[in-house]
Design an enzyme around this catalytic site. Sequence first.
Site, mmCIF file in Angstrom:
data_model
loop_
_atom_site.group_PDB
_atom_site.id
_atom_site.type_symbol
_atom_site.label_atom_id
_atom_site.label_comp_id
_atom_site.label_asym_id
_atom_site.label_seq_id
_atom_site.Cartn_x
_atom_site.Cartn_y
_atom_site.Cartn_z
ATOM 1 N N HIS A 228 -46.685 -22.749 -21.748
ATOM 2 C CA HIS A 228 -47.083 -22.539 -23.457
ATOM 3 C C HIS A 228 -48.066 -23.154 -23.590
ATOM 4 C CE1 HIS A 228 -43.602 -19.939 -24.609
ATOM 5 N NE2 HIS A 228 -44.821 -19.696 -25.669
ATOM 6 N N HIS B 261 -39.647 -13.093 -25.136
ATOM 7 C CA HIS B 261 -38.538 -14.586 -25.948
ATOM 8 C C HIS B 261 -36.796 -14.071 -25.704
ATOM 9 C CE1 HIS B 261 -40.355 -18.207 -25.657
ATOM 10 N NE2 HIS B 261 -41.810 -17.342 -26.562
ATOM 11 N N HIS C 61 -44.269 -12.180 -21.398
ATOM 12 C CA HIS C 61 -43.732 -13.812 -22.325
ATOM 13 C C HIS C 61 -43.037 -12.353 -23.258
ATOM 14 C CE1 HIS C 61 -45.660 -16.909 -23.494
ATOM 15 N NE2 HIS C 61 -44.785 -16.475 -24.925
ATOM 16 N N GLY D 292 -42.281 -23.954 -28.028
ATOM 17 C CA GLY D 292 -41.934 -25.013 -28.747
ATOM 18 C C GLY D 292 -43.183 -25.376 -29.495
ATOM 19 N N ASP E 79 -44.208 -10.916 -26.694
ATOM 20 C CA ASP E 79 -43.956 -12.523 -27.647
ATOM 21 C C ASP E 79 -42.416 -12.432 -28.495
ATOM 22 O OD1 ASP E 79 -44.384 -15.711 -27.804
ATOM 23 O OD2 ASP E 79 -44.655 -15.471 -29.510
ATOM 24 N N GLU F 272 -51.967 -21.877 -27.722
ATOM 25 C CA GLU F 272 -51.515 -20.271 -28.645
ATOM 26 C C GLU F 272 -51.951 -21.508 -30.052
ATOM 27 O OE1 GLU F 272 -47.767 -18.940 -30.677
ATOM 28 O OE2 GLU F 272 -47.195 -20.658 -28.603
#
Length: 376
Positions: free
Chosen positions: A212, A26, A24, A185, A312, A215
């Site tokens: 996702h 980005h 994970h 998002g 992340d 969270e």
Amino acid sequence: MTTTEEFLLPGGIDLRQLPKISLHDHLDGGLRPQTILELADAHGVDVPAGTSSELAQWFLDQCNAGNLPDYLKTFDLTIAVMQTREGLARVAREFVQDLAEDGVIYGEIRWAPEQHLQQGLSLDETVEAVQEGIEQGIDDVSREGFDIQIGQLITAMRHADRGLEIAELAVRHRENGVVGFDIAGAEKGFPASKHRAAFDYLQSEFFPVTVHAGEADGLDSIKSALIDGRALRLGHGVRIAEDIHTVRSDDENQYVSLGPIAQWVRDREIPLETSPSSNLQTGAVEAWGEDLIDHPIDLLYQLGFRVTVNVDNRTMSGTTLTRELGLLSDAFGYDLDDLETFQLNAAAAAFLPIEDREELSEAIEEGFEDAQNSLS
């Protein structure tokens, strides 16, 4: 910045040298501050700081607001400098170099092509540019004697209406480095069910999906990810702990029961892509506390969930996978065996053929065994 000493286990084992897997991670959350400054200067993008160290601190300050929407605003800057083929390729190339420096032997890089079209690139051209950079980065580190595998996770923005189009893009590039699909998002109010057509298509193409969930929203989000998204992994997923209930406790033990969603996720070994520092920054774990020791990762790990550890967004959290493992070791007393378990969980969860996953597991076991033997 964290010092090298903070990455040492008892006995002097350097966590950075241990083989790791990053699931994970980005792309637009892992830019080098100096690269942002240089690309911004070249393309006339305003930057809120004049030096790389000041910019790195700006990201940390902005991302400690304690909620996901404010955290996500920092991506306006990183995305702005990733609108050309050259910019995308450079960022991807350096990303791979940084993963290798962190000891990562397999990484899945997730990013949203639909956010990189402002200067005329097509969706396919963005994927090709990122793949070009990835391959350059792999060549760079191989010349240094380091082997690394990288796959792209193509992401659709959950608040937009391009899910099916992005899913088709991902499948179209499955032979060009793309290994899976994600939605990301603003989570609350945008469940996976809004992209059901995309997930139906991906299922028909036997294409792996992570979502996702758990969270910035709770159990309903996780449920939709599993049912509507057919998620093979949960991006973060930490709020699955809301479905774990204390039955009784004594001085030494806490006895809990699992609700139906938590039971399903644990019993079917659906991996949780936890990101400890990020989860604190975005308020994902605020129901349990504000410090790492309050993070439900240890509860989930002790109960047998397939927990993986991730970064992340390296830039936003000022972190590395090495640092995340070090922080967890300090907070929960994890030893080498625990850290190895997290990596083996990640190897089993990778969007790769089983033969490749088994090879990753063997590489993890060999690396940790060598580290263990160095203590003898």
